[in-house]
Write an enzyme that holds these catalytic residues in place. Structure first.
Site, PDB file in Angstrom:
ATOM      1  N   ASN A 148       0.846  -1.186   0.000  1.00 19.96           N
ATOM      2  CA  ASN A 148       0.000   0.000   0.000  1.00 19.96           C
ATOM      3  C   ASN A 148       0.888   1.245   0.000  1.00 19.96           C
ATOM      4  OD1 ASN A 148      -2.385   1.758   0.315  1.00 19.96           O
ATOM      5  ND2 ASN A 148      -3.419  -0.138   0.924  1.00 19.96           N
ATOM      6  N   HIS A 181       3.622   0.048  -2.593  1.00 17.73           N
ATOM      7  CA  HIS A 181       3.963  -1.381  -2.651  1.00 17.73           C
ATOM      8  C   HIS A 181       5.467  -1.644  -2.605  1.00 17.73           C
ATOM      9  CE1 HIS A 181      -0.156  -2.282  -3.005  1.00 17.73           C
ATOM     10  NE2 HIS A 181      -0.301  -2.171  -4.304  1.00 17.73           N
ATOM     11  N   HIS A 224      -1.575  -9.844  -3.201  1.00 17.77           N
ATOM     12  CA  HIS A 224      -2.223  -8.875  -4.091  1.00 17.77           C
ATOM     13  C   HIS A 224      -2.886  -9.599  -5.265  1.00 17.77           C
ATOM     14  CE1 HIS A 224      -2.907  -5.153  -6.304  1.00 17.77           C
ATOM     15  NE2 HIS A 224      -2.452  -4.465  -5.267  1.00 17.77           N
ATOM     16  N   TYR A 236      -5.818 -10.616  -7.795  1.00 24.50           N
ATOM     17  CA  TYR A 236      -7.001 -10.038  -8.441  1.00 24.50           C
ATOM     18  C   TYR A 236      -7.956 -11.191  -8.744  1.00 24.50           C
ATOM     19  CZ  TYR A 236      -4.587  -5.590  -9.613  1.00 24.50           C
ATOM     20  OH  TYR A 236      -3.933  -4.383  -9.583  1.00 24.50           O
ATOM     21  N   ASP A 245     -11.141   1.612  -3.742  1.00 26.03           N
ATOM     22  CA  ASP A 245      -9.727   1.437  -3.395  1.00 26.03           C
ATOM     23  C   ASP A 245      -9.592   1.949  -1.970  1.00 26.03           C
ATOM     24  OD1 ASP A 245      -7.070   0.841  -3.431  1.00 26.03           O
ATOM     25  OD2 ASP A 245      -6.548   2.112  -5.134  1.00 26.03           O
ATOM     26  N   GLU A 271      -6.976  -7.285  -0.004  1.00 29.24           N
ATOM     27  CA  GLU A 271      -5.622  -7.294   0.541  1.00 29.24           C
ATOM     28  C   GLU A 271      -5.684  -7.178   2.064  1.00 29.24           C
ATOM     29  OE1 GLU A 271      -3.445  -4.176  -1.807  1.00 29.24           O
ATOM     30  OE2 GLU A 271      -5.323  -4.259  -2.947  1.00 29.24           O
TER      31      GLU A 271
END
Length: 335
Positions: A78, A104, A174, A176, A237, A302
């Protein structure tokens, strides 16, 4: 060991290897050494197997085109606001890679390096990486290990890191996810036991305020679609503050496919959950099986410490020390 690993490419002079985990329920998960990435995750559904996360068939597409698909992000995942922090009276400057901020772990974070891999039988693999003192501006040498263990439809991820000097750490998966295997994730539903969230400011850096989710689109205490009333995906987000004192054996997130064919449950010992629906995705090359991944094509869940925790003393501390190493686990079950 090498008999169980397959070479799929090279990066900066090192071989990139792949291990495939398989369980008795037919689940198959491909893990590669670059970024400790989960490259593919296939589960049996009626009519065959379905890939439930975003990735690439070719390794070469990861360094050039991946928005952290399946990666382990860090040292500090993050964002760190202003790309700097102060620890024990000393200021540390980090490389900015998202406007003025550090994202990150920076442009050469652990999600963009080649890890060592050790197979642990058919259903597990251990990856390790040593990040030297000063890498990406961080103090201390950090020795990191991530173990993936597949049992049935459940993947357990165990994170550990040991340091020789105090340093901030937030190591995060992370992935998706797309439980339909294609299309956008706006019609997925999500539920999470989070009564509050960290308020984002400019550049998604927390203002420091923690606010109740009541009356907002961040209230996932009951299942909620990831789209608005018109059916358009919402650009999430955001960091949810998971309820303190919650039962760690109960899910911290439950996502469901629109047709009910698959459900994802995530359990974790971490205090936060970043919900990201991929609105910034702009993938120029085909993904797994030649698929084209659209904007909003994947859902990231996450499990993490709060963003910019190092600059917010009232957030849970991200600082690890030689006496207090980093430990973190999560379990993700899809079926």
């Amino acid at each position: 060991m090498t008999d169980e690993l397959k070479k799929i490419g090279t990066f900066e002079g090192r071989d990139v290897l792949e291990a495939t985990l398989e369980s008795e329920t037919g689940v198959s998960i491909a893990v590669i050494g670059y970024g400790a990435v989960i490259r593919d995750w296939r589960v049996p559904v009626e009519g065959g197997m379905r890939s439930v996360l975003l990735g690439f068939d070719r390794f070469e597409d990861y360094p050039d085109h991946s928005p952290y698909f399946g990666a382990i992000a860090g040292r500090v995942a993050n964002r760190i606001g202003g790309s700097c922090f102060t620890l024990n009276g000393k200021e540390y400057r980090l490389p900015a890679n998202e406007g003025p901020n550090h994202l990150h772990g920076g442009p050469k974070g652990i999600g963009r390096q080649v890890w060592d891999m050790e197979p642990l039988g058919k259903e597990a693999v251990r990856l390790s990486l040593s990040s030297p003192d000063g890498q990406m501006g961080y103090p201390g040498t950090l020795d990191i290990a991530v173990t993936y263990r597949l049992s049935g439809n459940c993947l357990r991820v165990e994170f550990s890191a040991e340091t020789d000097a105090p340093t901030p750490v937030n190591i995060v998966q992370h992935n998706y996810f797309n439980l339909m295997g294609e299309g956008n994730v706006g019609s997925h539903t999500l539920q999470a036991p989070a009564s509050a969230y960290t308020v984002p400011g400019e550049g998604l850096i927390p203002t420091g305020e923690i606010r109740p989710v009541t009356g907002t689109h961040l209230d996932f205490r009951k299942p909620r679609r990831l789209s608005d009333e018109a059916g358009e995906p919402i650009a999430y987000d955001n960091n949810l503050v998971l309820d303190t004192g919650r039962d760690l054996s109960a899910p911290a997130a439950v996502a469901t496919a629109p047709d009910g064919s698959l459900t994802l449950t995530l359990k974790t010992d971490q205090p936060g959950l970043q919900v990201y629906t991929g609105d910034k995705m702009n993938v120029a090359v085909p993904g797994l099986g030649g698929r084209r991944y659209p904007r909003f094509g994947g859902l990231c869940l996450e499990d993490q410490n709060f963003p910019d925790a190092i600059n917010n003393p009232h957030f849970p501390s991200p600082v690890v020390t030689p006496e207090r190493p980093y430990r973190h686990w999560c379990e993700i079950e899809i079926g």
